[in-house]
Design a protein around this motif. Structure first.
Motif, PDB file in Angstrom:
ATOM      1  N   ALA A 255       6.567  71.154 128.970  1.00  0.00           N
ATOM      2  CA  ALA A 255       6.593  72.611 128.841  1.00  0.00           C
ATOM      3  C   ALA A 255       6.015  73.030 127.495  1.00  0.00           C
ATOM      4  O   ALA A 255       6.238  72.367 126.475  1.00  0.00           O
ATOM      5  CB  ALA A 255       8.015  73.151 128.997  1.00  0.00           C
ATOM      6  N   TRP A 256       5.268  74.145 127.513  1.00  0.00           N
ATOM      7  CA  TRP A 256       4.726  74.755 126.316  1.00  0.00           C
ATOM      8  C   TRP A 256       5.013  76.250 126.384  1.00  0.00           C
ATOM      9  O   TRP A 256       4.863  76.862 127.441  1.00  0.00           O
ATOM     10  CB  TRP A 256       3.216  74.528 126.212  1.00  0.00           C
ATOM     11  CG  TRP A 256       2.831  73.103 126.077  1.00  0.00           C
ATOM     12  CD1 TRP A 256       2.612  72.388 124.930  1.00  0.00           C
ATOM     13  CD2 TRP A 256       2.578  72.181 127.151  1.00  0.00           C
ATOM     14  NE1 TRP A 256       2.260  71.095 125.209  1.00  0.00           N
ATOM     15  CE2 TRP A 256       2.228  70.941 126.571  1.00  0.00           C
ATOM     16  CE3 TRP A 256       2.621  72.286 128.548  1.00  0.00           C
ATOM     17  CZ2 TRP A 256       1.928  69.820 127.330  1.00  0.00           C
ATOM     18  CZ3 TRP A 256       2.320  71.173 129.310  1.00  0.00           C
ATOM     19  CH2 TRP A 256       1.974  69.953 128.703  1.00  0.00           C
ATOM     20  N   CYS A 257       5.422  76.828 125.274  1.00  0.00           N
ATOM     21  CA  CYS A 257       5.756  78.251 125.229  1.00  0.00           C
ATOM     22  C   CYS A 257       4.997  78.947 124.111  1.00  0.00           C
ATOM     23  O   CYS A 257       4.657  78.336 123.093  1.00  0.00           O
ATOM     24  CB  CYS A 257       7.262  78.443 125.019  1.00  0.00           C
ATOM     25  SG  CYS A 257       8.283  77.924 126.415  1.00  0.00           S
ATOM     26  N   TRP A 258       4.778  80.247 124.308  1.00  0.00           N
ATOM     27  CA  TRP A 258       4.113  81.071 123.319  1.00  0.00           C
ATOM     28  C   TRP A 258       4.860  82.394 123.185  1.00  0.00           C
ATOM     29  O   TRP A 258       5.663  82.760 124.036  1.00  0.00           O
ATOM     30  CB  TRP A 258       2.666  81.348 123.741  1.00  0.00           C
ATOM     31  CG  TRP A 258       1.824  80.125 123.863  1.00  0.00           C
ATOM     32  CD1 TRP A 258       1.069  79.523 122.898  1.00  0.00           C
ATOM     33  CD2 TRP A 258       1.637  79.326 125.044  1.00  0.00           C
ATOM     34  NE1 TRP A 258       0.440  78.413 123.391  1.00  0.00           N
ATOM     35  CE2 TRP A 258       0.770  78.272 124.706  1.00  0.00           C
ATOM     36  CE3 TRP A 258       2.137  79.408 126.349  1.00  0.00           C
ATOM     37  CZ2 TRP A 258       0.378  77.312 125.626  1.00  0.00           C
ATOM     38  CZ3 TRP A 258       1.751  78.451 127.272  1.00  0.00           C
ATOM     39  CH2 TRP A 258       0.884  77.418 126.911  1.00  0.00           C
ATOM     40  N   GLY A 259       4.557  83.109 122.112  1.00  0.00           N
ATOM     41  CA  GLY A 259       5.171  84.414 121.899  1.00  0.00           C
ATOM     42  C   GLY A 259       6.620  84.277 121.472  1.00  0.00           C
ATOM     43  O   GLY A 259       6.958  83.462 120.608  1.00  0.00           O
ATOM     44  N   GLY A 260       7.505  85.038 122.104  1.00  0.00           N
ATOM     45  CA  GLY A 260       8.906  85.050 121.722  1.00  0.00           C
ATOM     46  C   GLY A 260       9.745  83.979 122.376  1.00  0.00           C
ATOM     47  O   GLY A 260      10.977  84.080 122.386  1.00  0.00           O
ATOM     48  N   LEU A 261       9.134  82.935 122.927  1.00  0.00           N
ATOM     49  CA  LEU A 261       9.852  81.827 123.548  1.00  0.00           C
ATOM     50  C   LEU A 261       9.735  80.579 122.685  1.00  0.00           C
ATOM     51  O   LEU A 261       8.707  80.356 122.034  1.00  0.00           O
ATOM     52  CB  LEU A 261       9.300  81.523 124.941  1.00  0.00           C
ATOM     53  CG  LEU A 261       9.253  82.665 125.954  1.00  0.00           C
ATOM     54  CD1 LEU A 261       8.708  82.157 127.278  1.00  0.00           C
ATOM     55  CD2 LEU A 261      10.619  83.295 126.136  1.00  0.00           C
TER      56      LEU A 261
END
Length: 286
Positions: A255-261
């Motif tokens: 999993a990869w997240c961007w922004g406010g995650l």
């Protein structure tokens, strides 16, 4: 064939192809999901004569038989005997105003969200503990739709993800309106009730941006953040609080997240005992 074409067009061609791919490829081998997390805010609704002659009620479930009906409609099953913990239910003795806004009611808008999770629905649990709340929509005293809201945490074992929620956060998931009652604004009313029921807490939802039907059904509730953010009709004009790309290849979850995650790790070999934990660290839109 025309019915199939219409169904693909309503959901979105790319999203429909992704669903078809997940149905063809065995679950044990591969799963993939890209989604945006949106903050859902209250929105205005208007009365209309479209359903004015019918007795329409949306309420928070408070009995085991209501929970069972909500589970049958959505296909999401609690792991054990459900209770109704959490925030006080709003006053729902009277039917809400009737809506005239059509919505493509959700037919499993995000299939991964319809998987059982490890949270226990036992009465009396504190707000920082997992809980599941169901809202049921009825027309002429017949149940026609339901939506679920999670507090504490929510997981997607199919992908090996676990969403950790703060006390002031809730997670909307598994929504569905019966086929014969769609495009009547019923889901819009359930959504409005779920937002109202969250009180001062922030209601969040993970939506695939390629799912045209789901984007359209939630568009009115997308948080604007700053006034400078336009609220047009195109999904790209609504900014999410964050984005996530998740996949599982055999027993390896990524999993990869961007922004406010944020994630506590990008990979795990044990998706059930050591899932990838996702948190919404910022609810800033844009």
């Amino acid at each position: 064939m025309s019915h199939l074409y219409a169904k693909f067009a309503e959901r979105g061609w790319l999203y429909s192809l992704a669903i078809l791919f997940n149905r063809v490829v065995p679950e044990r081998l591969f799963r993939f999901r890209y989604f945006h997390v949106y903050r859902l805010d209250s929105f205005s609704i208007e009365a209309s004569g479209q359903l004015a002659s019918r007795n329409i009620v949306v309420h928070r479930c408070s009995r085991a038989d209501e929970i069972k009906i909500a589970s049958e409609i959505t296909g999401w099953q609690p792991r054990c005997s459900p209770g109704i913990p959490g925030r006080p239910a709003p006053a729902l003795d009277q039917p809400d105003p009737v809506l005239n806004q059509p919505d493509p009611a959700l037919d499993q808008p995000d299939r991964a969200l319809d998987q059982p999770d490890r949270a226990l629905d036992q009465p009396g649990r504190a707000l920082d503990q997992p809980a599941r709340i169901a809202y049921l929509a009825s027309v002429d005293q017949r149940a026609v739709g339901a939506v679920w809201v999670a507090t504490g945490e929510f997981d997607e074992p199919e992908l090996g993800l676990l969403y950790r929620l703060r006390d002031d956060q809730c997670w909307l998931f598994s929504a569905r309106v019966k086929k014969e009652c769609r495009r009547m604004g019923i889901y819009e009313r359930m959504l409005a009730q779920a937002i109202d029921g969250a009180g001062s807490a922030t209601l969040l939802a993970a939506i695939n941006p390629l799912n045209v039907a789901s984007m359209a059904a939630h568009r009115k509730s997308f948080s604007r953040g700053h006034e400078s953010i336009p609220r047009g009709d195109h999904p790209s004009q609504h900014a999410p609080v964050g984005r996530c790309l998740a996949m599982r290849v055999s027993n390896v979850s990524l999993a990869w997240c961007w922004g406010g995650l944020s994630v506590d790790r990008h990979a795990t070999l044990d998706r059930r005992e050591r899932p990838i934990r996702i948190e919404v660290t910022s609810e800033f839109v844009g």
